[in-house]
Scaffold this motif. Sequence first.
Motif, mmCIF file in Angstrom:
data_model
loop_
_atom_site.group_PDB
_atom_site.id
_atom_site.type_symbol
_atom_site.label_atom_id
_atom_site.label_comp_id
_atom_site.label_asym_id
_atom_site.label_seq_id
_atom_site.Cartn_x
_atom_site.Cartn_y
_atom_site.Cartn_z
ATOM 1 N N GLU A 58 0.786 -1.230 0.000
ATOM 2 C CA GLU A 58 0.000 0.000 0.000
ATOM 3 C C GLU A 58 0.818 1.280 0.000
ATOM 4 O O GLU A 58 0.262 2.357 -0.155
ATOM 5 N N TYR A 59 2.111 1.207 0.249
ATOM 6 C CA TYR A 59 2.881 2.439 0.363
ATOM 7 C C TYR A 59 4.356 2.212 0.055
ATOM 8 O O TYR A 59 4.813 1.093 -0.094
ATOM 9 N N GLN A 60 5.083 3.327 -0.046
ATOM 10 C CA GLN A 60 6.533 3.321 -0.223
ATOM 11 C C GLN A 60 7.167 3.927 1.021
ATOM 12 O O GLN A 60 6.628 4.877 1.587
ATOM 13 N N SER A 61 8.303 3.406 1.409
ATOM 14 C CA SER A 61 9.011 3.928 2.572
ATOM 15 C C SER A 61 10.406 4.354 2.130
ATOM 16 O O SER A 61 11.172 3.543 1.616
ATOM 17 N N TYR A 62 10.727 5.656 2.302
ATOM 18 C CA TYR A 62 12.066 6.122 1.973
ATOM 19 C C TYR A 62 13.050 5.532 2.970
ATOM 20 O O TYR A 62 12.862 5.634 4.175
ATOM 21 N N ILE A 63 14.116 4.929 2.458
ATOM 22 C CA ILE A 63 15.125 4.288 3.295
ATOM 23 C C ILE A 63 16.368 5.166 3.418
ATOM 24 O O ILE A 63 16.864 5.409 4.501
ATOM 25 N N ILE A 64 16.875 5.649 2.279
ATOM 26 C CA ILE A 64 18.090 6.473 2.297
ATOM 27 C C ILE A 64 18.093 7.363 1.058
ATOM 28 O O ILE A 64 17.592 6.977 0.001
ATOM 29 N N LEU A 114 22.584 0.873 0.466
ATOM 30 C CA LEU A 114 21.146 0.746 0.234
ATOM 31 C C LEU A 114 20.343 1.116 1.474
ATOM 32 O O LEU A 114 19.191 1.511 1.379
ATOM 33 N N SER A 115 20.944 0.965 2.648
ATOM 34 C CA SER A 115 20.306 1.346 3.906
ATOM 35 C C SER A 115 21.362 1.334 4.999
ATOM 36 O O SER A 115 22.477 0.861 4.791
ATOM 37 N N ALA A 116 20.992 1.829 6.169
ATOM 38 C CA ALA A 116 21.917 1.849 7.298
ATOM 39 C C ALA A 116 22.074 0.466 7.917
ATOM 40 O O ALA A 116 23.066 0.194 8.571
ATOM 41 N N GLU A 117 21.089 -0.402 7.706
ATOM 42 C CA GLU A 117 21.182 -1.773 8.194
ATOM 43 C C GLU A 117 20.289 -2.669 7.353
ATOM 44 O O GLU A 117 19.280 -2.231 6.800
ATOM 45 N N GLN A 118 20.670 -3.934 7.256
ATOM 46 C CA GLN A 118 19.994 -4.902 6.389
ATOM 47 C C GLN A 118 18.524 -5.090 6.752
ATOM 48 O O GLN A 118 17.680 -5.246 5.877
ATOM 49 N N GLY A 119 18.189 -5.053 8.028
ATOM 50 C CA GLY A 119 16.817 -5.301 8.453
ATOM 51 C C GLY A 119 15.799 -4.339 7.859
ATOM 52 O O GLY A 119 14.617 -4.672 7.758
ATOM 53 N N LEU A 120 16.231 -3.160 7.462
ATOM 54 C CA LEU A 120 15.307 -2.177 6.884
ATOM 55 C C LEU A 120 14.836 -2.555 5.484
ATOM 56 O O LEU A 120 13.797 -2.072 5.028
#
Length: 126
Positions: free
Chosen positions: A82-88, A104-110
């Motif tokens: 339903e949505y997009q989440s900005y990661i970095i 791609l992100s500060a940590e893999q879990g994101l």
Amino acid sequence: MVARKISVLGVFFIVSCAIANEPESIQLNNQLSACIAVNDIQTSIENGIPVLSFDAKIIKSIAECGCKSALGSYSVMAKMAEYQSYIIVGKVAFTKSEHKYWPLSAEQGLIDKRKLEIVLSCAQPD
């Protein structure tokens, strides 16, 4: 026997984390494609940080693609139903053809097991 099952499950978990964001789960929206060619996209984990690596080939100055300088911008978004989440989001220099490494992100879990969209565009003026 229990130790063997745990070790097999551990190997499966490590392999699934390592391939959670293979290039086919990444959509590249290269708004600078007339100026920058992106090839050989790969993902890896470097010191715990998920990294996108690729070859950037300068076709022509990104100023000819409407940018105000040699600085571009990239953003990584996780796409859910339903949505997009900005990661970095970050600025990057495009002054010569070279191999690039971007987090791609500060940590893999994101980003685990999520489809990612990476947008490459002009950097906004400061």
